[in-house]
Design a protein around this motif. Structure first.
Motif, mmCIF file in Angstrom:
data_model
loop_
_atom_site.group_PDB
_atom_site.id
_atom_site.type_symbol
_atom_site.label_atom_id
_atom_site.label_comp_id
_atom_site.label_asym_id
_atom_site.label_seq_id
_atom_site.Cartn_x
_atom_site.Cartn_y
_atom_site.Cartn_z
ATOM 1 N N UNK A 61 13.032 7.137 21.149
ATOM 2 C CA UNK A 61 12.993 7.934 22.387
ATOM 3 C C UNK A 61 12.154 9.204 22.174
ATOM 4 N N UNK A 62 10.885 9.165 22.570
ATOM 5 C CA UNK A 62 10.079 10.397 22.591
ATOM 6 C C UNK A 62 10.243 11.069 23.953
ATOM 7 N N UNK A 63 9.518 12.139 24.222
ATOM 8 C CA UNK A 63 9.476 12.676 25.588
ATOM 9 C C UNK A 63 8.905 11.582 26.485
ATOM 10 N N UNK A 64 9.520 11.417 27.652
ATOM 11 C CA UNK A 64 9.122 10.330 28.555
ATOM 12 C C UNK A 64 7.896 10.680 29.390
ATOM 13 N N UNK A 65 7.405 11.931 29.278
ATOM 14 C CA UNK A 65 6.241 12.392 30.062
ATOM 15 C C UNK A 65 6.470 12.042 31.546
ATOM 16 N N UNK A 66 7.612 12.486 32.064
ATOM 17 C CA UNK A 66 8.015 12.109 33.433
ATOM 18 C C UNK A 66 6.998 12.593 34.468
ATOM 19 N N UNK A 67 6.780 11.770 35.471
ATOM 20 C CA UNK A 67 5.947 12.214 36.599
ATOM 21 C C UNK A 67 6.672 13.286 37.403
ATOM 22 N N UNK A 68 7.984 13.147 37.560
ATOM 23 C CA UNK A 68 8.802 14.190 38.194
ATOM 24 C C UNK A 68 9.657 14.802 37.086
ATOM 25 N N UNK A 69 9.074 15.708 36.327
ATOM 26 C CA UNK A 69 9.736 16.214 35.118
ATOM 27 C C UNK A 69 10.680 17.369 35.451
ATOM 28 N N UNK A 70 11.981 17.196 35.225
ATOM 29 C CA UNK A 70 12.932 18.278 35.530
ATOM 30 C C UNK A 70 12.640 19.545 34.718
ATOM 31 N N UNK A 71 12.118 19.382 33.486
ATOM 32 C CA UNK A 71 11.883 20.566 32.636
ATOM 33 C C UNK A 71 10.840 21.496 33.240
ATOM 34 N N UNK A 72 9.890 20.945 33.984
ATOM 35 C CA UNK A 72 8.852 21.795 34.591
ATOM 36 C C UNK A 72 9.481 22.693 35.649
ATOM 37 N N UNK A 73 10.384 22.124 36.449
ATOM 38 C CA UNK A 73 10.926 22.876 37.591
ATOM 39 C C UNK A 73 11.886 23.972 37.162
ATOM 40 N N UNK A 74 12.554 23.797 36.021
ATOM 41 C CA UNK A 74 13.556 24.812 35.652
ATOM 42 C C UNK A 74 12.965 25.938 34.799
ATOM 43 N N UNK A 75 11.770 25.766 34.256
ATOM 44 C CA UNK A 75 11.230 26.784 33.340
ATOM 45 C C UNK A 75 10.863 28.053 34.115
ATOM 46 N N UNK A 76 11.500 29.188 33.790
ATOM 47 C CA UNK A 76 11.244 30.415 34.568
ATOM 48 C C UNK A 76 9.923 31.098 34.233
ATOM 49 N N UNK A 77 9.260 30.681 33.129
ATOM 50 C CA UNK A 77 8.027 31.371 32.728
ATOM 51 C C UNK A 77 6.815 30.430 32.701
ATOM 52 N N UNK A 78 6.925 29.292 33.359
ATOM 53 C CA UNK A 78 5.824 28.316 33.444
ATOM 54 C C UNK A 78 5.277 27.951 32.059
ATOM 55 N N UNK A 79 6.200 27.707 31.137
ATOM 56 C CA UNK A 79 5.773 27.319 29.787
ATOM 57 C C UNK A 79 5.622 25.809 29.655
ATOM 58 N N UNK A 80 5.904 25.083 30.720
ATOM 59 C CA UNK A 80 5.744 23.627 30.713
ATOM 60 C C UNK A 80 4.747 23.282 31.804
ATOM 61 N N UNK A 81 3.737 22.498 31.473
ATOM 62 C CA UNK A 81 2.780 22.148 32.522
ATOM 63 C C UNK A 81 2.489 20.656 32.532
ATOM 64 N N UNK A 82 1.906 20.209 33.612
ATOM 65 C CA UNK A 82 1.622 18.781 33.818
ATOM 66 C C UNK A 82 0.116 18.617 33.937
ATOM 67 N N UNK A 83 -0.452 17.835 33.040
ATOM 68 C CA UNK A 83 -1.889 17.588 33.074
ATOM 69 C C UNK A 83 -2.151 16.461 34.066
ATOM 70 N N UNK A 84 -2.766 16.787 35.190
ATOM 71 C CA UNK A 84 -2.936 15.773 36.244
ATOM 72 C C UNK A 84 -3.913 14.673 35.816
ATOM 73 N N UNK A 85 -4.780 14.947 34.847
ATOM 74 C CA UNK A 85 -5.735 13.926 34.412
ATOM 75 C C UNK A 85 -5.068 12.870 33.519
ATOM 76 N N UNK A 86 -4.237 13.332 32.587
ATOM 77 C CA UNK A 86 -3.629 12.383 31.645
ATOM 78 C C UNK A 86 -2.176 12.059 31.976
ATOM 79 N N UNK A 87 -1.536 12.919 32.765
ATOM 80 C CA UNK A 87 -0.107 12.723 33.043
ATOM 81 C C UNK A 87 0.789 13.239 31.928
ATOM 82 N N UNK A 88 0.194 13.908 30.924
ATOM 83 C CA UNK A 88 1.003 14.426 29.816
ATOM 84 C C UNK A 88 1.686 15.733 30.230
ATOM 85 N N UNK A 89 2.976 15.832 29.889
ATOM 86 C CA UNK A 89 3.727 17.066 30.144
ATOM 87 C C UNK A 89 3.591 17.937 28.886
ATOM 88 N N UNK A 90 2.935 19.058 29.017
ATOM 89 C CA UNK A 90 2.646 19.909 27.853
ATOM 90 C C UNK A 90 3.586 21.096 27.763
#
Ligand code: SF4
Length: 251
Positions: A61-90
């Motif tokens: 079980x690695x990170x699932x690189x979710x298209x609707x990633x809950x971790x992105x929405x809860x981060x208060x400092x935008x430290x999680x981002x979604x690369x629209x080209x690759x779909x990787x959650x960084x």
């Protein structure tokens, strides 16, 4: 990514390759079992029967690189981002302030926390991967499909005057290390890609699909019980994590 659970033997080569590729430090001796850093866990699950009907499965079980990633929405400092080209959650460690909301939000327990400054056994620091920066204490981290390898492949392609990568030019370390070729990696958006075809197999499924996080990691198994066991194991772990954090906060 598509992981064939009927091929996985649970050897852990993928975990080791991941740790080496991404400069994951070894935990100090005082670390509790669940406090070490890992970007990929291999869970062992049984079918709940006794011999001779007992069966077991290993679920990487690695990170699932979710298209609707809950971790992105809860981060208060935008430290999680979604690369629209690759779909990787960084993850951007320089921005992370260590609140760990992302860890609570991730239903796959794919994130770990840096409780200590990164330290390696003497001499081992000389073999660190120069393409991946070690992260500092107090930050959350996770698998990013070996983003450093993607950068390196893009640089090589650019130096040869190419915009596009050749098939197989970029694969994460776990895919390369797996001796049974259980992990397949490719472009899910390209209907002709063998991995996209595997993800459409009648034997393919994703973990916790009911949450509608739309993971980009698919699993394959021809055994029906395996689908249910992945889900129940993740839910059990969640209960354990909540119990641990409750006992910590109660002193
Ligand atoms: S390296 Fe391959 S066979 Fe070994 S645990 Fe990982 S996925 Fe399974």
């Amino acid at each position: 990514m598509v992981i064939d659970l009927d091929r996985c033997t649970g050897c852990g080569a993928c975990m080791v390759a991941c740790a080496v590729e991404n400069n994951l430090p070894t935990p100090p001796v005082e670390a509790q079992d669940n406090r070490g850093l890992t970007w990929l866990r291999v869970y062992q699950c049984g079918n709940g029967r006794t011999f001779p009907d007992f069966k077991t499965v290993f679920i990487p079980v690695p990170c699932m690189q979710c298209d609707h990633a809950p971790c992105i929405h809860v981060c208060p400092v935008t430290a999680v981002d979604y690369d629209t080209e690759t779909g990787i959650v960084g993850q951007i460690p320089e921005r992370c302030m260590g609140c760990r909301y992302c860890m609570a939000a991730c239903p796959y327990h794919a994130r770990t926390f840096n409780w200590w400054d990164p330290v390696w056994p003497k001499g081992m620091e000389k073999s660190l991967n120069p393409d991946v920066s070690p992260r500092m204490r107090g930050t959350a981290e996770k698998c990013n499909f070996c983003h450093g390898r993607l950068h390196r492949a893009r640089e090589k392609a650019a130096s040869e005057g190419r915009r596009d990568l050749n098939p197989g030019e970029y694969i994460p370390a776990c895919v390369e290390a797996c001796p049974t070729r259980a992990i397949h990696f490719g472009d899910l958006q390209d209907s002709e890609d063998p991995v996209a075809k595997l993800s459409k197999s009648p034997h393919a499924f994703r973990l916790l699909e009911s949450l509608r996080t739309f993971p980009k990691v698919f699993y394959l198994s021809r055994q029906d019980w395996v689908k249910d066991v992945g889900k129940s194991r993740l839910e059990m772990l969640r209960k354990d994590i909540y119990r641990d954090s409750e006992s910590e906060s109660n002193g």
